[in-house]
Design a protein around this motif. Structure first.
Motif, PDB file in Angstrom:
ATOM      1  N   ASN A  81       0.842  -1.195   0.000  1.00 35.81           N
ATOM      2  CA  ASN A  81       0.000   0.000   0.000  1.00 35.81           C
ATOM      3  C   ASN A  81       0.885   1.255   0.000  1.00 35.81           C
ATOM      4  O   ASN A  81       2.097   1.164   0.137  1.00 35.81           O
ATOM      5  CB  ASN A  81      -0.968   0.002   1.196  1.00 35.81           C
ATOM      6  N   ARG A  82       0.246   2.410  -0.151  1.00 40.85           N
ATOM      7  CA  ARG A  82       0.971   3.679  -0.207  1.00 40.85           C
ATOM      8  C   ARG A  82       1.717   3.970   1.103  1.00 40.85           C
ATOM      9  O   ARG A  82       2.831   4.478   1.086  1.00 40.85           O
ATOM     10  CB  ARG A  82       0.016   4.824  -0.531  1.00 40.85           C
ATOM     11  N   GLU A  83       1.091   3.647   2.228  1.00 37.01           N
ATOM     12  CA  GLU A  83       1.726   3.886   3.520  1.00 37.01           C
ATOM     13  C   GLU A  83       3.031   3.095   3.638  1.00 37.01           C
ATOM     14  O   GLU A  83       4.025   3.595   4.160  1.00 37.01           O
ATOM     15  CB  GLU A  83       0.774   3.514   4.651  1.00 37.01           C
ATOM     16  N   GLU A  84       3.026   1.861   3.132  1.00 42.19           N
ATOM     17  CA  GLU A  84       4.244   1.053   3.168  1.00 42.19           C
ATOM     18  C   GLU A  84       5.337   1.685   2.308  1.00 42.19           C
ATOM     19  O   GLU A  84       6.502   1.711   2.697  1.00 42.19           O
ATOM     20  CB  GLU A  84       3.948  -0.377   2.710  1.00 42.19           C
ATOM     21  N   VAL A  85       4.961   2.221   1.152  1.00 43.66           N
ATOM     22  CA  VAL A  85       5.931   2.926   0.301  1.00 43.66           C
ATOM     23  C   VAL A  85       6.561   4.075   1.083  1.00 43.66           C
ATOM     24  O   VAL A  85       7.781   4.232   1.113  1.00 43.66           O
ATOM     25  CB  VAL A  85       5.263   3.455  -0.997  1.00 43.66           C
ATOM     26  N   ASP A  86       5.725   4.882   1.724  1.00 43.16           N
ATOM     27  CA  ASP A  86       6.226   6.022   2.502  1.00 43.16           C
ATOM     28  C   ASP A  86       7.132   5.563   3.647  1.00 43.16           C
ATOM     29  O   ASP A  86       8.184   6.166   3.899  1.00 43.16           O
ATOM     30  CB  ASP A  86       5.065   6.842   3.059  1.00 43.16           C
ATOM     31  N   ASN A  87       6.744   4.484   4.321  1.00 45.58           N
ATOM     32  CA  ASN A  87       7.567   3.955   5.412  1.00 45.58           C
ATOM     33  C   ASN A  87       8.912   3.457   4.888  1.00 45.58           C
ATOM     34  O   ASN A  87       9.955   3.686   5.511  1.00 45.58           O
ATOM     35  CB  ASN A  87       6.844   2.826   6.147  1.00 45.58           C
ATOM     36  N   TRP A  88       8.897   2.765   3.752  1.00 45.56           N
ATOM     37  CA  TRP A  88      10.148   2.263   3.181  1.00 45.56           C
ATOM     38  C   TRP A  88      11.056   3.412   2.771  1.00 45.56           C
ATOM     39  O   TRP A  88      12.275   3.333   2.914  1.00 45.56           O
ATOM     40  CB  TRP A  88       9.875   1.351   1.990  1.00 45.56           C
ATOM     41  N   GLU A  89      10.470   4.484   2.252  1.00 50.11           N
ATOM     42  CA  GLU A  89      11.290   5.642   1.869  1.00 50.11           C
ATOM     43  C   GLU A  89      12.038   6.181   3.091  1.00 50.11           C
ATOM     44  O   GLU A  89      13.238   6.448   3.025  1.00 50.11           O
ATOM     45  CB  GLU A  89      10.414   6.726   1.252  1.00 50.11           C
ATOM     46  N   ASN A 124      13.597   0.395  -7.469  1.00 47.22           N
ATOM     47  CA  ASN A 124      12.329   1.070  -7.693  1.00 47.22           C
ATOM     48  C   ASN A 124      11.338   0.450  -6.717  1.00 47.22           C
ATOM     49  O   ASN A 124      11.171  -0.760  -6.706  1.00 47.22           O
ATOM     50  CB  ASN A 124      11.902   0.831  -9.148  1.00 47.22           C
ATOM     51  N   VAL A 125      10.721   1.270  -5.873  1.00 40.92           N
ATOM     52  CA  VAL A 125       9.723   0.787  -4.929  1.00 40.92           C
ATOM     53  C   VAL A 125       8.382   1.307  -5.391  1.00 40.92           C
ATOM     54  O   VAL A 125       8.242   2.506  -5.664  1.00 40.92           O
ATOM     55  CB  VAL A 125      10.005   1.307  -3.512  1.00 40.92           C
ATOM     56  N   PHE A 126       7.400   0.420  -5.507  1.00 37.68           N
ATOM     57  CA  PHE A 126       6.086   0.940  -5.906  1.00 37.68           C
ATOM     58  C   PHE A 126       4.932   0.096  -5.412  1.00 37.68           C
ATOM     59  O   PHE A 126       5.074  -1.075  -5.086  1.00 37.68           O
ATOM     60  CB  PHE A 126       5.998   1.146  -7.416  1.00 37.68           C
ATOM     61  N   TYR A 127       3.789   0.766  -5.375  1.00 40.74           N
ATOM     62  CA  TYR A 127       2.504   0.162  -5.083  1.00 40.74           C
ATOM     63  C   TYR A 127       1.619   0.404  -6.281  1.00 40.74           C
ATOM     64  O   TYR A 127       1.610   1.490  -6.855  1.00 40.74           O
ATOM     65  CB  TYR A 127       1.889   0.786  -3.824  1.00 40.74           C
ATOM     66  N   MET A 128       0.857  -0.621  -6.693  1.00 39.89           N
ATOM     67  CA  MET A 128      -0.095  -0.431  -7.785  1.00 39.89           C
ATOM     68  C   MET A 128      -1.398  -1.089  -7.447  1.00 39.89           C
ATOM     69  O   MET A 128      -1.474  -2.012  -6.685  1.00 39.89           O
ATOM     70  CB  MET A 128       0.427  -1.004  -9.100  1.00 39.89           C
TER      71      MET A 128
END
Length: 128
Positions: A81-89, A124-128
């Motif tokens: 999910n988007r939150e996981e992307v933000d946390n990984w960043e 590249n980290v992404f959520y789709m």
């Protein structure tokens, strides 16, 4: 050709720094020696070996990519999910990685960012 397994072999300058970086990101260790450090990645335990540069050059009998001028490969890490992307960043930056792009929407229904590890390997980290 029907290979039994596939894994990645990349070069690094400092095994301790590489081990610390990927351990801080939560990658599962797969052993180490004086020539390499290795990790399992993802649900299927994809293996990435990080060899000292001179060792891998000797093994492949040739040069390796200079990451200042290009990429040898870009790995993609899929988030839930988007939150996981933000946390990984945030985790990448805390561990010593470099953000190439901030987390943002791109394309139709994609959200992610790009980073490099301390040796310049791109992810590249992404959520789709």
């Amino acid at each position: 050709m029907k290979p039994k397994l596939i894994w990645a072999n990349l070069t690094v300058e400092d095994l301790d720094r590489t081990t610390k970086f990927y351990t801080e990101l939560g990658f599962k260790p797969n052993g180490a020696s004086k020539e390499l450090t290795s990790f399992f990645v993802g649900k299927n335990d994809f293996v990435i070996h990080f060899f000292l540069k001179d060792i891998l050059k000797s093994n492949i009998k040739g040069e390796v990519a200079d990451l200042k001028y290009g990429n040898e490969i870009v790995f993609t890490l899929s988030a839930d999910n988007r939150e996981e992307v933000d946390n990984w960043e945030a985790e990448v930056q805390h561990a010593g990685g470099t953000s190439i792009s901030k987390a943002a929407e791109f394309g139709q229904g994609y959200y992610g960012f790009v980073f490099t590890d301390p040796d310049g390997h791109k992810f590249n980290v992404f959520y789709m």
